[in-house]
Motif scaffolding. Structure first.
Motif, PDB file in Angstrom:
ATOM      1  N   UNK A 103       0.920  -1.027   0.271  1.00  0.00           N
ATOM      2  CA  UNK A 103      -0.143   0.169   0.109  1.00  0.00           C
ATOM      3  C   UNK A 103       1.008   1.375   0.063  1.00  0.00           C
ATOM      4  N   UNK A 104       0.653   2.304  -0.982  1.00  0.00           N
ATOM      5  CA  UNK A 104       1.497   3.282  -1.087  1.00  0.00           C
ATOM      6  C   UNK A 104       0.551   4.354  -0.525  1.00  0.00           C
ATOM      7  N   UNK A 105       1.384   5.485   0.075  1.00  0.00           N
ATOM      8  CA  UNK A 105       0.630   6.721   0.620  1.00  0.00           C
ATOM      9  C   UNK A 105      -0.277   7.389  -0.522  1.00  0.00           C
ATOM     10  N   UNK A 106      -1.395   8.074  -0.182  1.00  0.00           N
ATOM     11  CA  UNK A 106      -2.347   8.759  -1.075  1.00  0.00           C
ATOM     12  C   UNK A 106      -1.635   9.643  -1.905  1.00  0.00           C
ATOM     13  N   UNK A 107      -2.127   9.776  -3.138  1.00  0.00           N
ATOM     14  CA  UNK A 107      -1.227  10.610  -4.046  1.00  0.00           C
ATOM     15  C   UNK A 107      -0.692  10.010  -5.271  1.00  0.00           C
TER      16      UNK A 107
ATOM     17  N   UNK B   3       5.906   5.168   0.382  1.00  0.00           N
ATOM     18  CA  UNK B   3       5.529   3.933   0.687  1.00  0.00           C
ATOM     19  C   UNK B   3       4.548   4.115   1.938  1.00  0.00           C
ATOM     20  N   UNK B   4       3.572   3.197   2.330  1.00  0.00           N
ATOM     21  CA  UNK B   4       2.743   3.048   3.573  1.00  0.00           C
ATOM     22  C   UNK B   4       2.897   1.839   4.234  1.00  0.00           C
ATOM     23  N   UNK B   5       2.099   0.901   3.811  1.00  0.00           N
ATOM     24  CA  UNK B   5       2.627  -0.464   4.425  1.00  0.00           C
ATOM     25  C   UNK B   5       2.722  -1.613   3.628  1.00  0.00           C
ATOM     26  N   UNK B   6       3.310  -2.451   4.114  1.00  0.00           N
ATOM     27  CA  UNK B   6       3.553  -3.670   3.204  1.00  0.00           C
ATOM     28  C   UNK B   6       3.659  -5.130   4.082  1.00  0.00           C
ATOM     29  N   UNK B   7       3.239  -6.032   3.639  1.00  0.00           N
ATOM     30  CA  UNK B   7       3.244  -7.349   4.217  1.00  0.00           C
ATOM     31  C   UNK B   7       4.057  -8.298   3.134  1.00  0.00           C
ATOM     32  N   UNK B   8       4.735  -9.420   3.405  1.00  0.00           N
ATOM     33  CA  UNK B   8       5.373  -9.988   2.444  1.00  0.00           C
ATOM     34  C   UNK B   8       5.519 -11.613   3.081  1.00  0.00           C
ATOM     35  N   UNK B   9       4.954 -12.532   2.233  1.00  0.00           N
ATOM     36  CA  UNK B   9       4.959 -13.854   2.764  1.00  0.00           C
ATOM     37  C   UNK B   9       5.809 -14.719   2.071  1.00  0.00           C
ATOM     38  N   UNK B  10       6.808 -15.296   2.731  1.00  0.00           N
ATOM     39  CA  UNK B  10       7.815 -16.051   1.747  1.00  0.00           C
ATOM     40  C   UNK B  10       7.586 -17.522   2.296  1.00  0.00           C
ATOM     41  N   UNK B  11       7.446 -18.461   1.267  1.00  0.00           N
ATOM     42  CA  UNK B  11       7.192 -19.885   1.617  1.00  0.00           C
ATOM     43  C   UNK B  11       8.512 -20.816   1.177  1.00  0.00           C
ATOM     44  N   UNK B  12       8.624 -21.765   2.076  1.00  0.00           N
ATOM     45  CA  UNK B  12       9.661 -22.644   1.692  1.00  0.00           C
ATOM     46  C   UNK B  12       9.093 -23.849   1.370  1.00  0.00           C
TER      47      UNK B  12
ATOM     48  N   UNK C 150       5.785   8.559  -9.196  1.00  0.00           N
ATOM     49  CA  UNK C 150       6.255   7.517 -10.078  1.00  0.00           C
ATOM     50  C   UNK C 150       6.733   6.367  -9.538  1.00  0.00           C
ATOM     51  N   UNK C 151       6.683   6.173  -8.239  1.00  0.00           N
ATOM     52  CA  UNK C 151       7.448   5.155  -7.445  1.00  0.00           C
ATOM     53  C   UNK C 151       6.849   3.970  -7.650  1.00  0.00           C
ATOM     54  N   UNK C 152       7.188   2.878  -8.039  1.00  0.00           N
ATOM     55  CA  UNK C 152       6.521   1.632  -8.622  1.00  0.00           C
ATOM     56  C   UNK C 152       6.121   0.818  -6.850  1.00  0.00           C
ATOM     57  N   UNK C 153       5.281   0.154  -7.370  1.00  0.00           N
ATOM     58  CA  UNK C 153       4.727  -0.694  -6.028  1.00  0.00           C
ATOM     59  C   UNK C 153       5.843  -1.638  -5.664  1.00  0.00           C
ATOM     60  N   UNK C 154       6.652  -2.338  -6.566  1.00  0.00           N
ATOM     61  CA  UNK C 154       7.872  -3.048  -6.068  1.00  0.00           C
ATOM     62  C   UNK C 154       8.744  -2.495  -5.238  1.00  0.00           C
ATOM     63  N   UNK C 155       9.000  -1.164  -5.236  1.00  0.00           N
ATOM     64  CA  UNK C 155       9.872  -0.572  -4.419  1.00  0.00           C
ATOM     65  C   UNK C 155       9.279  -0.428  -2.981  1.00  0.00           C
ATOM     66  N   UNK C 156       8.009  -0.546  -2.782  1.00  0.00           N
ATOM     67  CA  UNK C 156       7.450  -0.555  -1.626  1.00  0.00           C
ATOM     68  C   UNK C 156       7.116  -1.809  -0.905  1.00  0.00           C
ATOM     69  N   UNK C 157       7.464  -3.020  -1.473  1.00  0.00           N
ATOM     70  CA  UNK C 157       7.444  -4.208  -0.908  1.00  0.00           C
ATOM     71  C   UNK C 157       8.192  -4.291   0.277  1.00  0.00           C
ATOM     72  N   UNK C 158       7.936  -5.284   1.405  1.00  0.00           N
ATOM     73  CA  UNK C 158       8.636  -5.638   2.540  1.00  0.00           C
ATOM     74  C   UNK C 158       9.680  -6.599   1.903  1.00  0.00           C
ATOM     75  N   UNK C 159      10.853  -6.611   2.705  1.00  0.00           N
ATOM     76  CA  UNK C 159      11.881  -7.569   2.309  1.00  0.00           C
ATOM     77  C   UNK C 159      11.267  -9.071   2.379  1.00  0.00           C
ATOM     78  N   UNK C 160      11.954  -9.714   1.799  1.00  0.00           N
ATOM     79  CA  UNK C 160      11.440 -11.451   1.697  1.00  0.00           C
ATOM     80  C   UNK C 160      11.922 -12.259   2.987  1.00  0.00           C
ATOM     81  N   UNK C 161      12.339 -11.592   3.889  1.00  0.00           N
ATOM     82  CA  UNK C 161      12.748 -12.221   5.096  1.00  0.00           C
ATOM     83  C   UNK C 161      13.986 -11.657   5.861  1.00  0.00           C
ATOM     84  N   UNK C 162      14.020 -11.979   7.181  1.00  0.00           N
ATOM     85  CA  UNK C 162      15.566 -11.630   7.901  1.00  0.00           C
ATOM     86  C   UNK C 162      15.557 -10.032   7.689  1.00  0.00           C
ATOM     87  N   UNK C 163      14.735  -9.318   7.569  1.00  0.00           N
ATOM     88  CA  UNK C 163      14.911  -7.914   7.478  1.00  0.00           C
ATOM     89  C   UNK C 163      13.977  -7.089   8.178  1.00  0.00           C
ATOM     90  N   UNK C 164      14.482  -6.186   8.946  1.00  0.00           N
ATOM     91  CA  UNK C 164      13.376  -5.267   9.639  1.00  0.00           C
ATOM     92  C   UNK C 164      14.124  -3.747   9.840  1.00  0.00           C
TER      93      UNK C 164
END
Length: 227
Positions: free
Chosen positions: A144-148, A177-186, A151-165
């Motif tokens: 989720x990006x901020x209102x407005x 960027x506003x909020x992001x959630x990412x699920x990585x599955x093994x 040119x920032x792509x959504x991919x730039x606003x993704x959470x990391x894939x893991x082990x990153x805070x």
């Protein structure tokens, strides 16, 4: 957590968002920002109570140094599950630099029962909303990006894939960027089986705003009165 064997669910919703090419058109509101009782925006005390109830044990932490009128305060905290080693059951949390609220977390969990990819994605979609992207059988992402418009792509606003805070080194990249959630599955030994998941939640908006607030206070040599 999954306490019993999950049954097969309809895979259509999962497939509908499987095209990475459609990512730029797929932004939706992130419904929730919580896992194992820990909510984005929680205080340290609220987070610790939730983790205690879920069987997590404190491992280590880092702190922000006292500056700009603020005392030394918590920056990150790492927890193990049931006294096990960090890999693979753990939870890492990052706090905002001014109000000390939870702004990012990374949680990893292994499953001792058969968990199916479509079931896990369906479960997470019920909790966080429609994914902005699903990549094969290994990742689902909510963005989720901020209102407005910008040119920032959504991919730039993704959470990391893991082990990153900690996103502080590249915080300027997340101004829109506003909020992001990412699920990585093994994947497990059988088709469509997940043996481990890593889930990341990030409040880029608060992280960016408070980082800028602190940076500007230091530049202008003024004190911040924490609210």
């Amino acid at each position: 957590m999954f306490k019993q064997k999950l049954v097969h669910s309809i895979f259509a919703a999962f497939v509908a968002f499987s095209s990475y090419a459609n990512f730029a058109q797929a932004q939706t509101t992130v419904k929730g920002m919580e896992t194992v009782g820990v909510k984005i925006g929680a205080t340290q005390a609220e987070m610790e109570l939730a983790l205690k109830n879920e069987g997590y044990y404190f491992w280590r932490k880092s702190t922000f140094k006292a500056e700009a009128g603020l005392p030394e305060r918590i920056a990150t905290a790492h927890y193990k599950k049931d006294g096990r080693n960090l890999e693979p059951d753990f939870l890492m949390v990052a706090f905002s630099p001014v109000t000390s609220k939870v702004v990012a977390l990374s949680r990893s969990e292994r499953f001792n029962v058969e968990v199916l990819v479509p079931d896990l994605v369906k479960n997470m979609s019920a909790k966080y909303g429609t994914p902005a992207a699903v990549r094969g059988t290994t990742e689902a992402s909510w963005v989720e990006k901020r209102a407005g418009k910008d040119s920032t792509p959504l991919t730039q606003c993704e959470a990391a894939a893991g082990l990153q805070i900690n996103y502080s080194a590249t915080i300027d990249n997340y101004a829109s960027c506003k909020r992001a959630v990412r699920l990585a599955m093994s994947p497990g030994p059988k088709p469509q089986i997940v043996w481990r998941m890593t889930l990341n939640l990030v409040d880029f908006e608060t992280m960016y705003d408070e980082t800028m607030q602190l940076k500007n206070a230091l530049k202008d040599k003024v004190d911040i009165k924490s609210q």
